[in-house]
Design an enzyme around this catalytic site. Structure first.
Site, PDB file in Angstrom:
ATOM      1  N   SER A 104      15.060 -10.670   7.397  1.00 48.71           N
ATOM      2  CA  SER A 104      16.271 -10.359   6.643  1.00 48.71           C
ATOM      3  C   SER A 104      16.544  -8.864   6.697  1.00 48.71           C
ATOM      4  O   SER A 104      15.652  -8.052   6.434  1.00 48.71           O
ATOM      5  CB  SER A 104      16.127 -10.796   5.191  1.00 48.71           C
ATOM      6  OG  SER A 104      17.226 -10.336   4.431  1.00 48.71           O
ATOM      7  N   ILE A 107      15.944  -6.623   3.369  1.00 45.10           N
ATOM      8  CA  ILE A 107      14.631  -6.229   2.863  1.00 45.10           C
ATOM      9  C   ILE A 107      14.193  -4.980   3.615  1.00 45.10           C
ATOM     10  O   ILE A 107      13.914  -5.030   4.813  1.00 45.10           O
ATOM     11  CB  ILE A 107      13.600  -7.365   3.047  1.00 45.10           C
ATOM     12  CG1 ILE A 107      14.056  -8.618   2.297  1.00 45.10           C
ATOM     13  CG2 ILE A 107      12.224  -6.913   2.561  1.00 45.10           C
ATOM     14  CD1 ILE A 107      13.204  -9.835   2.532  1.00 45.10           C
ATOM     15  N   VAL A 112       6.579   5.065   4.714  1.00 46.67           N
ATOM     16  CA  VAL A 112       5.538   6.022   4.341  1.00 46.67           C
ATOM     17  C   VAL A 112       4.478   6.035   5.432  1.00 46.67           C
ATOM     18  O   VAL A 112       4.426   5.169   6.297  1.00 46.67           O
ATOM     19  CB  VAL A 112       4.888   5.641   2.986  1.00 46.67           C
ATOM     20  CG1 VAL A 112       5.916   5.644   1.884  1.00 46.67           C
ATOM     21  CG2 VAL A 112       4.196   4.278   3.068  1.00 46.67           C
ATOM     22  N   LYS A 144      -7.497  10.140  12.815  1.00 47.02           N
ATOM     23  CA  LYS A 144      -8.256  10.053  11.567  1.00 47.02           C
ATOM     24  C   LYS A 144      -9.730   9.854  11.925  1.00 47.02           C
ATOM     25  O   LYS A 144     -10.105   8.814  12.461  1.00 47.02           O
ATOM     26  CB  LYS A 144      -7.743   8.884  10.714  1.00 47.02           C
ATOM     27  CG  LYS A 144      -8.573   8.602   9.471  1.00 47.02           C
ATOM     28  CD  LYS A 144      -8.069   7.355   8.771  1.00 47.02           C
ATOM     29  CE  LYS A 144      -8.960   6.962   7.598  1.00 47.02           C
ATOM     30  NZ  LYS A 144      -8.513   5.704   6.960  1.00 47.02           N
ATOM     31  N   PRO A 155     -18.064  19.999  -6.126  1.00 47.42           N
ATOM     32  CA  PRO A 155     -16.740  20.646  -6.033  1.00 47.42           C
ATOM     33  C   PRO A 155     -16.059  20.450  -4.684  1.00 47.42           C
ATOM     34  O   PRO A 155     -14.825  20.481  -4.606  1.00 47.42           O
ATOM     35  CB  PRO A 155     -17.043  22.134  -6.288  1.00 47.42           C
ATOM     36  CG  PRO A 155     -18.518  22.281  -6.072  1.00 47.42           C
ATOM     37  CD  PRO A 155     -19.124  20.975  -6.450  1.00 47.42           C
ATOM     38  N   VAL A 243      15.847 -16.289   4.036  1.00 50.63           N
ATOM     39  CA  VAL A 243      15.404 -17.637   3.680  1.00 50.63           C
ATOM     40  C   VAL A 243      15.719 -17.888   2.209  1.00 50.63           C
ATOM     41  O   VAL A 243      15.247 -17.174   1.324  1.00 50.63           O
ATOM     42  CB  VAL A 243      13.899 -17.809   3.957  1.00 50.63           C
ATOM     43  CG1 VAL A 243      13.415 -19.173   3.463  1.00 50.63           C
ATOM     44  CG2 VAL A 243      13.604 -17.642   5.437  1.00 50.63           C
ATOM     45  N   THR A 399      -7.535  -0.388   4.237  1.00 45.75           N
ATOM     46  CA  THR A 399      -7.864  -1.736   4.714  1.00 45.75           C
ATOM     47  C   THR A 399      -6.629  -2.608   4.966  1.00 45.75           C
ATOM     48  O   THR A 399      -6.769  -3.733   5.454  1.00 45.75           O
ATOM     49  CB  THR A 399      -8.765  -2.454   3.687  1.00 45.75           C
ATOM     50  OG1 THR A 399      -8.136  -2.417   2.400  1.00 45.75           O
ATOM     51  CG2 THR A 399     -10.123  -1.791   3.614  1.00 45.75           C
TER      52      THR A 399
END
Length: 583
Positions: A104, A107, A112, A144, A155, A243, A399
């Site tokens: 759709s 949406i 990000v 990464k 610290p 839908v 994850t």
């Protein structure tokens, strides 16, 4: 991965990139590295998942014209990363399927930054066959090497590098000499220096990234745009539709979908990638939901971007905040920030204000709501849910995309040629449920033991965050740490009674990094041996390039990615991929 054999292979190849890098070092430093030879720096633990999920050729049964109730037409309901990765995997591994993605335009995609784990590097390039040069050009990923946690009482926080299982410098020596786990691997040392294992020798760059496991940071909007185009090129049909209704012909069987403009859509298999709406698995089937709210108290995020002036860190950063934590995901253009918080602890305005005060210059805030948990089952009848439509947790250990990949591989590996005969749905449901629950307990450890701040939110986390699923690990850890140094019988016992996602090394780093009380095991080597390895690691880190320059070298020299993905001594090479059934 056999690290000793890999190191022997490195030593036998004097003309390789490592020897060329050593040729630029003073003789004493080069000799120290040769004695050490960190090799691949350890495989990333999430890769172990693939050994049980990879499909062999015999699993890929193609129905013929006489097969009753054959699975030939697949509808992937919903786009985003889950939908497009599912569609691409089905076409890549079962090319005879007719795959349609129903999406759709109403949406939106949340644009990000998204962090991954090393598993996704193999999933993209070996399992889906995505060309690395094209991915770098179109999606512009950054690297990464692990996660930096501004967490716990130290610290400087602590580094969680992807090569932790190599222990290439030494966890115990780092603890003994500095009271911190930082610098205990080559990857950790590179993270501390904001560098990558790429070097300049004259005009040509040299890369040792095939020995240092890494994952990608991705801009989600760029990724989805690229995957959309790739799916079209590979023959995935696309239907733009919303839908409106799901028609069932039984308690666990979808007969057809009705769109908002009155069309009927019918498929043999439905892959529910409808996100938090979970239109098929959740709403239509009314599948019971298992909340993780007694472990994970956050339910909101406020996001924005901050300029980084060209300084790209080689890690995801997780910073403790008053009512949760904040991520930093570096992309080529800016740092993507997001404050994950509990709406019961602070308001939206308070969260946005705290984020803006902590990171001046951040862009206008955008808010996201979520709940952490999973449905009891991922696969019911002719519906399999992938991504947020099945399970979701906050992105504290990156994850999200990994579980999409695992769920997609599970579906592809276990999908039968027809709905006749024995099915494996309940086995899949049990396996995926266990994996999601392991993530729950893993994230719970971050909250239960983080003593960085003493706000009401963190007091409540330390007092009541449920980590009962990992109680065996905690009990054994208290009696002798690191767990990865316990004898083989103890380690095997722990892996059976409390299976984890990142292995015992991952638990060690998380608990030792937060300085959870334990009896520390004595070192099983001399301190001088540890210091020699530390000098060798420092010798490799010193001349390494800053991450931005290293990425530019990969952009300009496609051969470096070919070395990473094809060489037999690479952590992400073709041989590793073949062993895991990804090629």
């Amino acid at each position: 991965m056999d690290h000793k054999a890999l190191n022997r292979g490195l030593a036998a190849r004097p003309g390789n990139a490592l020897e060329q890098v050593l040729g630029t070092l003073p003789r004493e430093e080069a000799d120290a590295v040769r004695e050490w030879l960190p090799g691949a720096g350890g495989g990333a633990e999430p890769l172990a998942l693939l050994r049980s999920l990879a499909a062999s050729g015999g699993d890929m049964e193609r129905p013929d014209d006489s097969t009753p109730r054959a699975i030939r037409r697949v509808g992937v309901i919903g786009g985003g990363t889950a939908g497009y990765l599912a569609a691409l995997a089905l076409k890549a591994k079962r090319p005879w399927l007719d795959v349609t993605l129903v999406e759709s335009r109403h949406i939106p995609i949340i644009g990000v930054g998204e962090a991954t784990v090393t598993y996704m590097t193999l999933f993209f390039h070996h399992y889906l066959g995505i060309d690395a040069e094209e991915l770098y050009r179109r999606v512009r990923p950054t690297w990464k090497l692990g996660i930096r946690f501004d967490w716990g009482p130290h610290p400087d926080g602590f580094m969680g590098p992807f090569d932790w299982s190599s222990d290439s410098v030494g966890l115990q020596g780092a603890l003994r000499t500095s009271g911190s786990i930082n610098g205990s691997t080559l990857g950790s040392a590179l993270m501390m220096a904001d560098k990558a294992a790429v070097y300049r020798k004259g005009e040509d760059p040299l890369s040792l990234m095939k020995y240092v496991p890494f994952a990608y940071h991705l801009d989600n909007a760029l990724l989805v745009s690229y995957l959309t185009e790739l799916a079209e090129r590979r023959g995935v049909h696309h239907v733009e539709a919303t839908v409106a209704d799901v028609e069932l012909s039984g308690p666990e069987w979808v007969e057809k979908l009705r769109t908002a403009d009155g069309r009927d859509l019918s498929f043999d298999l439905y892959v529910d990638c409808s996100g938090f709406r979970s239109q098929l698995l959740g709403r239509a089937f009314e599948t019971p939901y298992v909340p993780f709210s007694s472990t994970l108290f956050t339910d909101s995020a406020v996001t924005g971007n901050v300029a980084h002036d060209g300084k790209i860190r080689p890690y995801t950063q997780a910073t403790t905040m008053n009512a949760g934590w904040c991520w930093r995901i570096p992309t080529r253009d800016s740092d993507h920030r997001g404050y994950v918080f509990s709406s019961a602890a602070i308001s939206d305005d308070e969260a946005a204000g705290e984020l803006a005060a902590r990171f001046p210059g951040i862009s206008e805030p955008r808010f996201v709501r979520f709940r952490s948990g999973r449905y009891e089952k991922a696969w019911r009848g002719n519906v399999m849910a992938v991504g947020n439509s099945y399970g979701f947790v906050e992105p504290l250990e990156s994850t999200g995309l990994m579980m999409i990949g695992v769920e997609v591989q599970t579906l592809v590996s276990c999908l039968p040629a027809s709905w006749e005969g024995p099915q494996v749905r309940e086995t899949v449901n049990a396996a995926l449920g266990q994996q999601w629950d392991a993530i729950r307990w893993l994230l719970g450890l971050h909250y239960r033991f983080n003593s960085r701040l003493d706000t009401r939110f963190w007091q409540e986390c330390r007092a009541s965050a449920d980590v009962s699923g990992f109680r065996p690990l905690l009990d054994v850890f208290a009696g002798g740490a690191p767990l990865s140094r316990r004898n083989a019988f103890v380690q095997d016992m722990l892996n059976r009674v409390a299976p984890t996602f990142f292995g015992l090394f991952g638990i060690d780093y998380l608990l030792l990094g937060q300085q959870v009380p334990a009896r520390i095991l004595p070192m099983d080597e001399s301190l001088s041996a540890w210091r020699a390895r530390k000098r060798a690691a420092d010798a490799l880190v010193g001349p390494a390039l800053p991450t931005r320059e290293a990425l530019e070298a990969f952009d300009a020299c496609p051969e470096l990615n070919r070395q990473l993905l094809e060489d037999e001594d690479s952590w992400a090479g073709a041989e590793i991929a073949r062993r895991m059934g990804m090629r």
